[in-house]
Design a protein around this motif. Structure first.
Motif, PDB file in Angstrom:
ATOM      1  N   ALA A  43      42.264  49.665 -17.338  1.00  0.00           N
ATOM      2  CA  ALA A  43      43.611  49.883 -16.808  1.00  0.00           C
ATOM      3  C   ALA A  43      44.665  49.679 -17.892  1.00  0.00           C
ATOM      4  CB  ALA A  43      43.859  48.949 -15.641  1.00  0.00           C
ATOM      5  N   LYS A  44      44.419  48.742 -18.801  1.00  0.00           N
ATOM      6  CA  LYS A  44      45.381  48.451 -19.855  1.00  0.00           C
ATOM      7  C   LYS A  44      45.070  49.188 -21.148  1.00  0.00           C
ATOM      8  CE  LYS A  44      46.468  43.788 -18.217  1.00  0.00           C
ATOM      9  NZ  LYS A  44      46.498  42.333 -18.578  1.00  0.00           N
ATOM     10  N   ASN A  45      43.933  49.877 -21.190  1.00  0.00           N
ATOM     11  CA  ASN A  45      43.484  50.523 -22.432  1.00  0.00           C
ATOM     12  C   ASN A  45      43.396  49.521 -23.574  1.00  0.00           C
ATOM     13  OD1 ASN A  45      42.895  53.112 -21.637  1.00  0.00           O
ATOM     14  ND2 ASN A  45      44.475  54.085 -22.862  1.00  0.00           N
ATOM     15  N   GLN A  46      42.815  48.381 -23.261  1.00  0.00           N
ATOM     16  CA  GLN A  46      42.676  47.330 -24.252  1.00  0.00           C
ATOM     17  C   GLN A  46      41.217  46.909 -24.380  1.00  0.00           C
ATOM     18  OE1 GLN A  46      45.364  44.211 -23.032  1.00  0.00           O
ATOM     19  NE2 GLN A  46      47.142  45.236 -23.913  1.00  0.00           N
ATOM     20  N   MET A  47      40.871  46.476 -25.563  1.00  0.00           N
ATOM     21  CA  MET A  47      39.523  46.004 -25.849  1.00  0.00           C
ATOM     22  C   MET A  47      39.641  44.655 -26.548  1.00  0.00           C
ATOM     23  SD  MET A  47      37.139  46.046 -28.636  1.00  0.00           S
ATOM     24  CE  MET A  47      37.458  47.488 -29.663  1.00  0.00           C
ATOM     25  N   TYR A  48      38.698  43.774 -26.284  1.00  0.00           N
ATOM     26  CA  TYR A  48      38.768  42.408 -26.774  1.00  0.00           C
ATOM     27  C   TYR A  48      37.479  42.041 -27.511  1.00  0.00           C
ATOM     28  CZ  TYR A  48      42.054  42.684 -22.909  1.00  0.00           C
ATOM     29  OH  TYR A  48      43.045  43.097 -22.044  1.00  0.00           O
ATOM     30  N   LEU A  49      37.620  41.111 -28.437  1.00  0.00           N
ATOM     31  CA  LEU A  49      36.455  40.524 -29.078  1.00  0.00           C
ATOM     32  C   LEU A  49      36.621  39.011 -29.028  1.00  0.00           C
ATOM     33  CD1 LEU A  49      33.793  41.197 -30.586  1.00  0.00           C
ATOM     34  CD2 LEU A  49      35.069  40.823 -32.717  1.00  0.00           C
ATOM     35  N   GLN A  50      35.867  38.387 -28.140  1.00  0.00           N
ATOM     36  CA  GLN A  50      35.865  36.929 -28.060  1.00  0.00           C
ATOM     37  C   GLN A  50      34.870  36.400 -29.080  1.00  0.00           C
ATOM     38  OE1 GLN A  50      37.765  34.776 -26.138  1.00  0.00           O
ATOM     39  NE2 GLN A  50      36.791  33.177 -27.365  1.00  0.00           N
ATOM     40  N   MET A  51      35.356  35.584 -30.001  1.00  0.00           N
ATOM     41  CA  MET A  51      34.511  35.080 -31.081  1.00  0.00           C
ATOM     42  C   MET A  51      34.401  33.567 -30.945  1.00  0.00           C
ATOM     43  SD  MET A  51      35.892  37.393 -34.266  1.00  0.00           S
ATOM     44  CE  MET A  51      37.474  36.565 -34.321  1.00  0.00           C
ATOM     45  N   ASN A  52      33.202  33.103 -30.675  1.00  0.00           N
ATOM     46  CA  ASN A  52      32.937  31.671 -30.539  1.00  0.00           C
ATOM     47  C   ASN A  52      32.014  31.203 -31.657  1.00  0.00           C
ATOM     48  OD1 ASN A  52      34.415  31.692 -28.106  1.00  0.00           O
ATOM     49  ND2 ASN A  52      32.574  32.174 -26.917  1.00  0.00           N
ATOM     50  N   SER A  53      31.949  29.893 -31.828  1.00  0.00           N
ATOM     51  CA  SER A  53      31.064  29.301 -32.844  1.00  0.00           C
ATOM     52  C   SER A  53      31.252  29.981 -34.196  1.00  0.00           C
ATOM     53  CB  SER A  53      29.603  29.406 -32.403  1.00  0.00           C
ATOM     54  OG  SER A  53      29.404  28.770 -31.152  1.00  0.00           O
ATOM     55  N   LEU A  54      32.494  30.137 -34.583  1.00  0.00           N
ATOM     56  CA  LEU A  54      32.798  30.853 -35.826  1.00  0.00           C
ATOM     57  C   LEU A  54      32.262  30.112 -37.040  1.00  0.00           C
ATOM     58  CD1 LEU A  54      36.318  32.124 -34.872  1.00  0.00           C
ATOM     59  CD2 LEU A  54      34.443  33.572 -35.680  1.00  0.00           C
TER      60      LEU A  54
END
Length: 121
Positions: free
Chosen positions: A72-83
């Motif tokens: 709906a927002k035309n958005q994409m995410y990258l959740q990065m943990n344990s960097l």
């Protein structure tokens, strides 16, 4: 298609960051994240197919990073943990019209400007 990446920053090892890629101006079948560390080639990180939300990851980030999208927002995410310090790089979002996932950056026509992620040890 225009892509705008944001969300990078400085974080300590073991910490988390969430990157955002905002897309506009067209339709696409696949959106991916790539990264490029100083002196190294650009490498595939993760991808999501826009039609069925199938996700793909590089072995180096599997289990630590999660790619997702909001149609709906035309958005994409990258959740990065344990960097880790080795995750330090400029992260780019990229899009292609085809729904076929490609790990080769040369197969992507549309690119965002990149956002810097720095992980300190």
């Amino acid at each position: 298609v225009q892509l705008q990446a944001s969300g990078g920053g400085l974080v300590q090892a073991g910490g988390s960051l969430r990157l955002l890629c905002a897309a506009s101006g067209g339709t696409f079948g696949t959106i991916s994240w790539f990264r490029q560390a100083p002196g190294k080639a650009r490498e595939f990180v993760a991808a999501v197919r826009w039609t069925d939300s199938s996700t793909y990851y590089a072995d180096s980030v599997m289990g630590r990073f999660t790619i997702s999208k909001d149609n709906a927002k035309n958005q994409m995410y990258l959740q990065m943990n344990s960097l880790r310090p080795e995750d330090t790089a400029v992260y780019y979002c990229a899009a292609r019209v085809s729904v076929v996932i490609h790990r080769n950056p040369g197969q992507y026509k549309y690119w965002g400007q990149g956002t810097l992620v720095t992980v300190s040890s």
